[in-house]
Every structure is written in structure tokens, then in C-alpha cells.
Design a protein around this motif. Sequence first.
Motif, PDB file in Angstrom:
ATOM      1  N   THR A 118       0.794  -1.226   0.000  1.00  0.00           N
ATOM      2  CA  THR A 118       0.000   0.000   0.000  1.00  0.00           C
ATOM      3  C   THR A 118       0.828   1.279   0.000  1.00  0.00           C
ATOM      4  O   THR A 118       0.342   2.331  -0.402  1.00  0.00           O
ATOM      5  N   GLY A 119       2.079   1.182   0.449  1.00  0.00           N
ATOM      6  CA  GLY A 119       2.898   2.392   0.552  1.00  0.00           C
ATOM      7  C   GLY A 119       4.082   2.462  -0.371  1.00  0.00           C
ATOM      8  O   GLY A 119       4.667   3.532  -0.549  1.00  0.00           O
ATOM      9  N   GLY A 120       4.480   1.332  -0.964  1.00  0.00           N
ATOM     10  CA  GLY A 120       5.639   1.341  -1.852  1.00  0.00           C
ATOM     11  C   GLY A 120       6.947   1.453  -1.102  1.00  0.00           C
ATOM     12  O   GLY A 120       6.999   1.438   0.132  1.00  0.00           O
ATOM     13  N   SER A 121       8.028   1.593  -1.847  1.00  0.00           N
ATOM     14  CA  SER A 121       9.368   1.605  -1.245  1.00  0.00           C
ATOM     15  C   SER A 121       9.723   2.946  -0.627  1.00  0.00           C
ATOM     16  O   SER A 121      10.628   3.032   0.198  1.00  0.00           O
ATOM     17  N   ARG A 122       9.051   4.008  -1.050  1.00  0.00           N
ATOM     18  CA  ARG A 122       9.305   5.375  -0.596  1.00  0.00           C
ATOM     19  C   ARG A 122      10.739   5.805  -0.852  1.00  0.00           C
ATOM     20  O   ARG A 122      11.268   6.717  -0.201  1.00  0.00           O
ATOM     21  N   GLY A 123      11.395   5.156  -1.796  1.00  0.00           N
ATOM     22  CA  GLY A 123      12.709   5.597  -2.242  1.00  0.00           C
ATOM     23  C   GLY A 123      13.869   5.257  -1.325  1.00  0.00           C
ATOM     24  O   GLY A 123      14.979   5.744  -1.523  1.00  0.00           O
ATOM     25  N   ILE A 124      13.643   4.404  -0.317  1.00  0.00           N
ATOM     26  CA  ILE A 124      14.748   4.070   0.582  1.00  0.00           C
ATOM     27  C   ILE A 124      15.514   2.859   0.041  1.00  0.00           C
ATOM     28  O   ILE A 124      14.996   2.068  -0.746  1.00  0.00           O
ATOM     29  N   THR A 125      16.760   2.730   0.500  1.00  0.00           N
ATOM     30  CA  THR A 125      17.619   1.643   0.064  1.00  0.00           C
ATOM     31  C   THR A 125      18.244   0.948   1.262  1.00  0.00           C
ATOM     32  O   THR A 125      18.719   1.620   2.188  1.00  0.00           O
ATOM     33  N   LEU A 126      18.235  -0.384   1.240  1.00  0.00           N
ATOM     34  CA  LEU A 126      18.975  -1.151   2.238  1.00  0.00           C
ATOM     35  C   LEU A 126      20.444  -1.080   1.850  1.00  0.00           C
ATOM     36  O   LEU A 126      20.856  -1.679   0.854  1.00  0.00           O
ATOM     37  N   VAL A 127      21.239  -0.339   2.600  1.00  0.00           N
ATOM     38  CA  VAL A 127      22.630  -0.102   2.213  1.00  0.00           C
ATOM     39  C   VAL A 127      23.599  -1.040   2.914  1.00  0.00           C
ATOM     40  O   VAL A 127      24.768  -1.130   2.512  1.00  0.00           O
ATOM     41  N   SER A 128      23.143  -1.739   3.954  1.00  0.00           N
ATOM     42  CA  SER A 128      24.060  -2.654   4.636  1.00  0.00           C
ATOM     43  C   SER A 128      23.300  -3.710   5.420  1.00  0.00           C
ATOM     44  O   SER A 128      22.339  -3.405   6.126  1.00  0.00           O
ATOM     45  N   ASP A 129      23.739  -4.975   5.262  1.00  0.00           N
ATOM     46  CA  ASP A 129      23.365  -6.079   6.155  1.00  0.00           C
ATOM     47  C   ASP A 129      24.581  -6.328   7.034  1.00  0.00           C
ATOM     48  O   ASP A 129      25.459  -7.119   6.671  1.00  0.00           O
ATOM     49  N   ALA A 130      24.668  -5.633   8.149  1.00  0.00           N
ATOM     50  CA  ALA A 130      25.853  -5.717   8.998  1.00  0.00           C
ATOM     51  C   ALA A 130      25.612  -6.648  10.172  1.00  0.00           C
ATOM     52  O   ALA A 130      24.474  -6.987  10.499  1.00  0.00           O
ATOM     53  N   ARG A 131      26.692  -7.032  10.823  1.00  0.00           N
ATOM     54  CA  ARG A 131      26.616  -7.848  12.030  1.00  0.00           C
ATOM     55  C   ARG A 131      27.486  -7.204  13.092  1.00  0.00           C
ATOM     56  O   ARG A 131      28.474  -6.551  12.793  1.00  0.00           O
ATOM     57  N   TYR A 132      27.127  -7.411  14.360  1.00  0.00           N
ATOM     58  CA  TYR A 132      27.981  -6.907  15.429  1.00  0.00           C
ATOM     59  C   TYR A 132      28.397  -8.030  16.381  1.00  0.00           C
ATOM     60  O   TYR A 132      28.945  -7.768  17.456  1.00  0.00           O
ATOM     61  N   GLY A 133      28.152  -9.264  15.975  1.00  0.00           N
ATOM     62  CA  GLY A 133      28.537 -10.423  16.771  1.00  0.00           C
ATOM     63  C   GLY A 133      28.309 -11.686  15.975  1.00  0.00           C
ATOM     64  O   GLY A 133      27.815 -11.656  14.843  1.00  0.00           O
ATOM     65  N   GLU A 134      28.648 -12.816  16.561  1.00  0.00           N
ATOM     66  CA  GLU A 134      28.561 -14.090  15.858  1.00  0.00           C
ATOM     67  C   GLU A 134      27.189 -14.740  15.949  1.00  0.00           C
ATOM     68  O   GLU A 134      26.858 -15.602  15.131  1.00  0.00           O
ATOM     69  N   HIS A 135      26.388 -14.355  16.922  1.00  0.00           N
ATOM     70  CA  HIS A 135      25.057 -14.944  17.064  1.00  0.00           C
ATOM     71  C   HIS A 135      24.178 -14.488  15.899  1.00  0.00           C
ATOM     72  O   HIS A 135      24.248 -13.322  15.476  1.00  0.00           O
ATOM     73  N   PRO A 136      23.334 -15.386  15.357  1.00  0.00           N
ATOM     74  CA  PRO A 136      22.491 -15.014  14.210  1.00  0.00           C
ATOM     75  C   PRO A 136      21.600 -13.799  14.451  1.00  0.00           C
ATOM     76  O   PRO A 136      21.251 -13.078  13.511  1.00  0.00           O
ATOM     77  N   ALA A 137      21.212 -13.561  15.697  1.00  0.00           N
ATOM     78  CA  ALA A 137      20.315 -12.437  15.987  1.00  0.00           C
ATOM     79  C   ALA A 137      21.042 -11.100  16.074  1.00  0.00           C
ATOM     80  O   ALA A 137      20.392 -10.049  16.079  1.00  0.00           O
ATOM     81  N   GLN A 138      22.355 -11.123  16.134  1.00  0.00           N
ATOM     82  CA  GLN A 138      23.124  -9.891  16.320  1.00  0.00           C
ATOM     83  C   GLN A 138      23.385  -9.227  14.963  1.00  0.00           C
ATOM     84  O   GLN A 138      24.482  -9.266  14.430  1.00  0.00           O
ATOM     85  N   LYS A 139      22.348  -8.606  14.435  1.00  0.00           N
ATOM     86  CA  LYS A 139      22.449  -8.030  13.096  1.00  0.00           C
ATOM     87  C   LYS A 139      21.859  -6.634  13.050  1.00  0.00           C
ATOM     88  O   LYS A 139      21.030  -6.240  13.878  1.00  0.00           O
ATOM     89  N   LEU A 140      22.326  -5.894  12.056  1.00  0.00           N
ATOM     90  CA  LEU A 140      21.861  -4.539  11.797  1.00  0.00           C
ATOM     91  C   LEU A 140      21.417  -4.443  10.345  1.00  0.00           C
ATOM     92  O   LEU A 140      22.088  -4.944   9.454  1.00  0.00           O
ATOM     93  N   ARG A 141      20.278  -3.808  10.135  1.00  0.00           N
ATOM     94  CA  ARG A 141      19.805  -3.531   8.784  1.00  0.00           C
ATOM     95  C   ARG A 141      19.776  -2.008   8.632  1.00  0.00           C
ATOM     96  O   ARG A 141      19.013  -1.333   9.314  1.00  0.00           O
ATOM     97  N   ILE A 142      20.627  -1.479   7.766  1.00  0.00           N
ATOM     98  CA  ILE A 142      20.809  -0.033   7.647  1.00  0.00           C
ATOM     99  C   ILE A 142      20.151   0.464   6.368  1.00  0.00           C
ATOM    100  O   ILE A 142      20.464  -0.004   5.270  1.00  0.00           O
ATOM    101  N   TYR A 143      19.243   1.433   6.512  1.00  0.00           N
ATOM    102  CA  TYR A 143      18.482   1.979   5.391  1.00  0.00           C
ATOM    103  C   TYR A 143      18.775   3.470   5.245  1.00  0.00           C
ATOM    104  O   TYR A 143      18.803   4.211   6.233  1.00  0.00           O
ATOM    105  N   ALA A 144      18.958   3.895   3.998  1.00  0.00           N
ATOM    106  CA  ALA A 144      19.223   5.303   3.707  1.00  0.00           C
ATOM    107  C   ALA A 144      18.184   5.838   2.726  1.00  0.00           C
ATOM    108  O   ALA A 144      17.714   5.108   1.848  1.00  0.00           O
ATOM    109  N   PRO A 145      17.816   7.109   2.866  1.00  0.00           N
ATOM    110  CA  PRO A 145      16.886   7.716   1.908  1.00  0.00           C
ATOM    111  C   PRO A 145      17.613   8.084   0.615  1.00  0.00           C
ATOM    112  O   PRO A 145      18.845   8.211   0.592  1.00  0.00           O
ATOM    113  N   ALA A 146      16.864   8.262  -0.430  1.00  0.00           N
ATOM    114  CA  ALA A 146      17.450   8.645  -1.716  1.00  0.00           C
ATOM    115  C   ALA A 146      17.871  10.112  -1.674  1.00  0.00           C
ATOM    116  O   ALA A 146      17.217  10.949  -1.057  1.00  0.00           O
ATOM    117  N   GLY A 147      19.002  10.396  -2.340  1.00  0.00           N
ATOM    118  CA  GLY A 147      19.390  11.779  -2.581  1.00  0.00           C
ATOM    119  C   GLY A 147      19.970  12.528  -1.412  1.00  0.00           C
ATOM    120  O   GLY A 147      20.123  13.755  -1.485  1.00  0.00           O
TER     121      GLY A 147
END
Length: 300
Positions: free
Chosen positions: A37-66
Amino acid sequence: MKILLGLVVVLLLASGAFLWAVRSNGPAVLDGIDRVTGGSRGITLVSDARYGEHPAQKLRIYAPAGADTPLPILIFVHGGSWSWGDPDDYSFIARALAPEGFLVVLAGYRLAEDGRYPAMLEDTAAAIRETARLASQYGGDPTRIVVAGHSAGAYNVVQVALEEKWLAGSGVKLSGAVGLAGPYDFFPYDKPSSREAFGSVGAGSETQPVNHVRAGAPPMLLIHGEDDTLVKPRNTRALAAALKQAGSAVETRFHAGFDHNAPLISLASPWRGSRDIDEAILAFARRVTDLSFPVQAERP
């Protein structure tokens, strides 16, 4: 008549499937509805990062366009009674907030047995530190970080913001914290989820955000539904009163007719825009990440 009866059966089956999906993983359903219903709104997933070895220790970093200047950062930590949840199901948060001029980070943390106190707080603090380290690579300003969370995630971010030991020595200074329907004053533990996450390891009143209120705490925005029976609004009232007494900046918003999940649902399309939760969070985040922001006492 047979055709009509068939349509009714199909609708009932579809409704039942939808309700089952909501109960089994409500955030993932919200995320899907928001995408459609809302679309992507122009954002981009710029990183699938981790801060530890456990599978749950993750970061999803999103940036706006422009974006052409370093952006303030908003880190969101999901709820789920410290036992379930995944940042991958919460990209609707990024679509709600990143287009308004923020680098949005969705942070995971260890859950259930692996995430018992203090693991959930260790992970939240580690996620904040790693975000600050990575931020400049993706257009973020590590000197302007707001943390936010819903339910158990609100507990995590507020406790880390208040109890100074979690970020001590890291050089990270939080600009503010946002709690949606958070538990801040729930000892002695009266629910299976809190007994499992805290009581099972013998943790006591030291776990409570209301007991770590201090002068000079990061400014806070606390939002709660008046009809929340899972995490009662008295939690927000108690924390806000303590912050006010300590002279720390706090803004509270209580919404009539909102249950526990309503503040979160309000950030997803098509509900986003018809309610003012996103506007309140954005206004607060902009204000506290403005370098000229003066620390004030309680806001009405």
C-alpha cells in the motif's frame, strides 16, 4: 445461492488465514501490507551488517534517496517479549522514517534463553556502538543518534540510555530515546515473559529503568496506549514522573483507544499518516538532533 455461499466460504477462509498470519508474526504481515500500500518510498537497504557471531546480532541499515549531508541516525529495536522478533520484519519502520531525512538502523538482539538479562542490554549497547562506528560509511552522523523501540525493545533502549554503564567508555552520546508501549517499572515480575527473561537468572530491581533515572539523561519521548493491557500505561507514567523529578527532559503522549500494538501499527501504511505517531517521533528526533537543541524539563 451456491455461488454466494462459495464466496462467503472463501472470504471466511481468507479472513482466518489473515488472522492466523497476524497472530503468528504480526510485524511480518504489517511489513507486507506496508510494501503493497505504501511502496518503497525511495529508501535503500545499504548494509546487512553484524555486530557479533550470534544469528540475531544483526543490523539492517536503510538510507533515503538523494541525501547529500551526514544524516541523523535513528536506531529501532523490535519487541517480542524478549523471546521472538527479527529486524527483517520491520522494514516498514525504515520506510516510515528514513524518507524524512534519517539513516534508519533496525537492530536485532539475542532472544529467549540466549537473551536473558543482561544479554539483551549487552546486545542493544553493542548495536549502538557498531552503528556509530559504521555510520559515516553510509551517510550517517554518529554524533546524532536517537534510539527507539517498541515493547521489549523500548525497555532495551530506555534502560541503555539511562543506565550509564552500558555505553561507558564508548564515546557514544545518545541524542534522545523514544519508547513505544514500553515496560519500565515491572518488578516484581508478574508475567511469564519477564520471569523468564529476568527472574530466571535472579535479576531484581536493578533491571528497572525507573530505578536508573538521573539528571542529564538523554531527552525522551514516551508513547503509550490508554487501552494497553499487556504493558499498562502506568509504566510510562511512572518513568515520566521520575524523569521530571530528576529534571530530565521528557515528553509523554497517551492515546485513547490504543492497545499495545497500536503505536507500532500506526507506523505502517495505510495507517501511517492517519495517526500522528510518525509525526511525533519525527518532530522529537529532529528537535533533539538539532545541534542547537536546549535540554529542557518535561514537555506537555
